[in-house]
Design a protein around this motif. Structure first.
Motif, PDB file in Angstrom:
ATOM      1  N   PHE A 268      42.031  38.431  28.099  1.00 50.41           N
ATOM      2  CA  PHE A 268      43.435  38.079  28.296  1.00 50.41           C
ATOM      3  C   PHE A 268      43.602  36.682  28.894  1.00 50.41           C
ATOM      4  O   PHE A 268      44.590  36.410  29.571  1.00 50.41           O
ATOM      5  CB  PHE A 268      44.101  39.128  29.195  1.00 50.41           C
ATOM      6  CG  PHE A 268      44.111  40.506  28.609  1.00 50.41           C
ATOM      7  CD1 PHE A 268      45.068  40.886  27.694  1.00 50.41           C
ATOM      8  CD2 PHE A 268      43.130  41.421  28.953  1.00 50.41           C
ATOM      9  CE1 PHE A 268      45.070  42.154  27.139  1.00 50.41           C
ATOM     10  CE2 PHE A 268      43.114  42.691  28.406  1.00 50.41           C
ATOM     11  CZ  PHE A 268      44.099  43.056  27.498  1.00 50.41           C
ATOM     12  N   THR A 269      42.650  35.811  28.629  1.00 50.39           N
ATOM     13  CA  THR A 269      42.664  34.469  29.209  1.00 50.39           C
ATOM     14  C   THR A 269      43.917  33.684  28.841  1.00 50.39           C
ATOM     15  O   THR A 269      44.419  32.881  29.637  1.00 50.39           O
ATOM     16  CB  THR A 269      41.416  33.681  28.769  1.00 50.39           C
ATOM     17  OG1 THR A 269      40.249  34.389  29.193  1.00 50.39           O
ATOM     18  CG2 THR A 269      41.389  32.295  29.381  1.00 50.39           C
ATOM     19  N   PRO A 287      44.178  27.751  35.291  1.00 46.24           N
ATOM     20  CA  PRO A 287      44.560  29.090  35.750  1.00 46.24           C
ATOM     21  C   PRO A 287      43.323  29.879  36.165  1.00 46.24           C
ATOM     22  O   PRO A 287      42.245  29.757  35.570  1.00 46.24           O
ATOM     23  CB  PRO A 287      45.212  29.724  34.512  1.00 46.24           C
ATOM     24  CG  PRO A 287      45.524  28.591  33.595  1.00 46.24           C
ATOM     25  CD  PRO A 287      44.488  27.551  33.866  1.00 46.24           C
ATOM     26  N   ALA A 288      43.465  30.684  37.207  1.00 48.32           N
ATOM     27  CA  ALA A 288      42.382  31.599  37.551  1.00 48.32           C
ATOM     28  C   ALA A 288      42.186  32.579  36.401  1.00 48.32           C
ATOM     29  O   ALA A 288      43.122  32.900  35.683  1.00 48.32           O
ATOM     30  CB  ALA A 288      42.731  32.353  38.829  1.00 48.32           C
ATOM     31  N   PRO A 289      40.959  33.062  36.198  1.00 45.51           N
ATOM     32  CA  PRO A 289      40.741  34.049  35.132  1.00 45.51           C
ATOM     33  C   PRO A 289      41.449  35.349  35.474  1.00 45.51           C
ATOM     34  O   PRO A 289      41.620  35.680  36.654  1.00 45.51           O
ATOM     35  CB  PRO A 289      39.220  34.221  35.128  1.00 45.51           C
ATOM     36  CG  PRO A 289      38.797  33.854  36.505  1.00 45.51           C
ATOM     37  CD  PRO A 289      39.736  32.768  36.951  1.00 45.51           C
ATOM     38  N   PRO A 290      41.906  36.115  34.476  1.00 45.97           N
ATOM     39  CA  PRO A 290      42.607  37.371  34.768  1.00 45.97           C
ATOM     40  C   PRO A 290      41.713  38.355  35.510  1.00 45.97           C
ATOM     41  O   PRO A 290      40.546  38.547  35.166  1.00 45.97           O
ATOM     42  CB  PRO A 290      42.977  37.892  33.375  1.00 45.97           C
ATOM     43  CG  PRO A 290      42.049  37.197  32.427  1.00 45.97           C
ATOM     44  CD  PRO A 290      41.765  35.874  33.027  1.00 45.97           C
ATOM     45  N   GLU A 294      43.010  41.483  44.466  1.00 42.43           N
ATOM     46  CA  GLU A 294      42.046  41.332  45.558  1.00 42.43           C
ATOM     47  C   GLU A 294      40.899  40.415  45.167  1.00 42.43           C
ATOM     48  O   GLU A 294      40.452  39.583  45.965  1.00 42.43           O
ATOM     49  CB  GLU A 294      41.512  42.702  45.977  1.00 42.43           C
ATOM     50  CG  GLU A 294      42.496  43.546  46.766  1.00 42.43           C
ATOM     51  CD  GLU A 294      43.582  44.155  45.879  1.00 42.43           C
ATOM     52  OE1 GLU A 294      44.556  44.671  46.416  1.00 42.43           O
ATOM     53  OE2 GLU A 294      43.446  44.100  44.632  1.00 42.43           O
ATOM     54  N   LYS A 295      40.401  40.540  43.940  1.00 43.49           N
ATOM     55  CA  LYS A 295      39.311  39.684  43.498  1.00 43.49           C
ATOM     56  C   LYS A 295      39.771  38.235  43.337  1.00 43.49           C
ATOM     57  O   LYS A 295      39.040  37.296  43.653  1.00 43.49           O
ATOM     58  CB  LYS A 295      38.722  40.215  42.198  1.00 43.49           C
ATOM     59  CG  LYS A 295      37.971  41.522  42.352  1.00 43.49           C
ATOM     60  CD  LYS A 295      37.403  41.980  41.016  1.00 43.49           C
ATOM     61  CE  LYS A 295      36.648  43.287  41.151  1.00 43.49           C
ATOM     62  NZ  LYS A 295      36.121  43.778  39.847  1.00 43.49           N
ATOM     63  N   LEU A 296      40.987  38.067  42.827  1.00 41.19           N
ATOM     64  CA  LEU A 296      41.503  36.720  42.628  1.00 41.19           C
ATOM     65  C   LEU A 296      41.603  35.953  43.936  1.00 41.19           C
ATOM     66  O   LEU A 296      41.317  34.761  44.006  1.00 41.19           O
ATOM     67  CB  LEU A 296      42.881  36.782  41.973  1.00 41.19           C
ATOM     68  CG  LEU A 296      42.924  37.221  40.507  1.00 41.19           C
ATOM     69  CD1 LEU A 296      44.365  37.431  40.074  1.00 41.19           C
ATOM     70  CD2 LEU A 296      42.253  36.177  39.621  1.00 41.19           C
TER      71      LEU A 296
END
Length: 454
Positions: A268-269, A287-290, A294-296
């Motif tokens: 879903f990038t 953008p941060a990867p989906p 919490e992980k982001l």
């Protein structure tokens, strides 16, 4: 000589590019094309040229002024109907605006028409992206609308606040403001409180939102995968019902029971940033990867500044502390004084962390320069840049505890120029220059959402 495009058609296209074409105008434009299918090819060619002009204008600030005289000369030669139109724009002092309007509609976006089926209730607005990650068209969507594309990226913004970003090849039907039939495509959805119960029907199962951000991939043969990035959903297939929580995923098919699979949102990038409101990023900003919230919040990356979504649709019922509340640059025409914004009843907010967080521990004398920018689909209300305002906003916006006390940007550095943050005049683009070392550099960007959280 090639057939000229009728003046009426040119007028309709110009209004479409400027965003002033109403429903009657859309219907008339499609009627003209239906009567003369060859016209579509002529229009497409001109719009392809417009797209090229727009790209050149973006890359060269003085492009419009240098090109105007040449366009006028071509128009006088009488060979190019659209050029005469551009000439009239130049005469009216609208050359720059005309070139910018070309971004609204390009070759890829023009032929994105819908079957002229009977219209139901207007339930959503459709936004379409081009390969340069720009929104190139928008169109009201009514219940019963069928959307089918071989490629590309679109987003449905529902009146109830629900958002669905879909990557082609896709085929879907907007059943109502609370339901989609997704026959094929890759989709990221997000639903605020006002859209809980939103359903996505695939051939093999039905997902019901219970307050979440979710992803669906489905194909024409009925194979579907459902996953939850935040919150909770329910997936139903016949007599089977499974509730999925954050970080879980299942697969379904026409002839097999639903089964759990590994959670892997990497597919879903493209749709995930668009569903969150990130339109474009440039330079070292990406953008941060989906992934789950919490992980982001704890992502590390040595090569890029990450744009990380935090909470969305938050009622503006708490004070906000921020150094940047107006367009400008910090440090520069913005002093760095902390300002306090009072709550506004009925307004909702969302936030992003824009963060450089190096992997592991590096030397305090090791510095790298990162420069880039991000453009959002909503106006920026405020940007918190230093440790105090960042910590003040954590209880409202943060999705995880941040253990490192060294946060924010450095406005005074011994070995390097200061970090800087710039908010554009339209309040949608944030430009950053980070001279990053051993500690984290980050800012929190707070956006204004619509009243329903969309």
């Amino acid at each position: 000589m090639a057939e000229k495009i009728p003046s009426e058609t040119i007028d309709l296209i110009e209004r479409l590019m400027e965003g002033t074409l109403d429903d009657a105008g859309h219907a008339r434009l499609m009627e003209l094309i239906d009567k003369n299918p060859a016209l579509l090819g002529r229009i497409a060619g001109h719009l392809d040229i417009s797209s090229t002009l727009h790209l050149a204008a973006r890359q060269e600030e003085d492009f419009a002024s240098r090109t105007a005289s040449h366009v006028i000369r071509i128009a006088e030669e009488g060979e190019f109907a659209f050029a005469r139109r551009v000439k009239r724009r130049v005469a009216r002092g609208r050359m720059v605006k005309g070139l910018a309007a070309a971004a609204v509609l390009t070759l890829a976006g023009f032929h994105f028409f819908y079957n002229p089926a009977p219209r139901g209730e207007r339930v959503a607005l459709l936004l379409r992206m081009n390969h340069d990650n720009q929104v190139i068209s928008s169109k009201p969507i009514y219940s019963g609308t069928v959307i089918e594309e071989t490629s590309g990226l679109v987003r449905l913004d529902f009146k109830n606040g629900a958002v669905a970003a879909v990557e082609g090849p896709m085929k879907l039907k907007v059943v109502s403001g609370m339901a989609i039939e997704l026959e094929s495509g890759r989709m990221n959805g997000w639903c605020p409180d006002t859209a809980h119960g939103f359903k996505v029907h695939t051939k093999s199962a039905v997902l019901t939102d219970l307050g979440t951000s979710f992803g669906i991939t489905t194909t024409q043969d009925g194979k579907s995968e459902f996953m939850v990035l935040d919150g909770l959903v329910e997936v139903e297939k016949g007599d089977e019902k499974i509730r999925l929580e954050e970080g879980a995923a299942i697969k379904s098919s026409m002839d097999q029971a639903m089964r759990a699979v590994a959670f892997d949102p990497s597919a879903f990038t493209k749709t995930w940033p668009f569903s969150n409101g990130i339109l474009t990023t440039r330079g070292a900003v990406i953008p941060a990867p989906p992934d789950t919230a919490e992980k982001l919040a704890l992502l590390e990356n040595d090569k890029h500044i990450l744009v990380i979504p935090e909470r969305r649709g938050i009622p503006f019922d708490h004070e906000i502390q921020a150094e940047i509340t107006e367009p400008g640059t910090l440090p520069g025409d913005i002093s760095g004084e902390v300002r306090t914004l009072s709550p506004v009843s009925g307004k909702r907010l969302s936030s992003f962390l824009i963060r450089y967080n190096p992997v592991g521990v590096i030397s305090e004398e090791h510095f790298l320069c990162f420069e880039g920018e991000v453009t959002f689909d909503r106006p920026v209300l405020a940007i918190s840049c230093l440790n105090g305002p960042l910590a003040h906003g954590d209880p409202v916006f943060s999705t995880a505890r941040w253990p490192d006390p060294l946060r924010g940007i450095e406005l005074s550095q011994r070995l390097n120029p200061p970090d800087s943050v710039t908010l554009s005049p339209d309040r949608r683009t944030v430009k950053l220059i980070f001279y990053a070392g051993a500690s984290t550099d980050d800012v929190r960007v707070i956006l204004e959402d619509s009243a329903n959280g969309g």
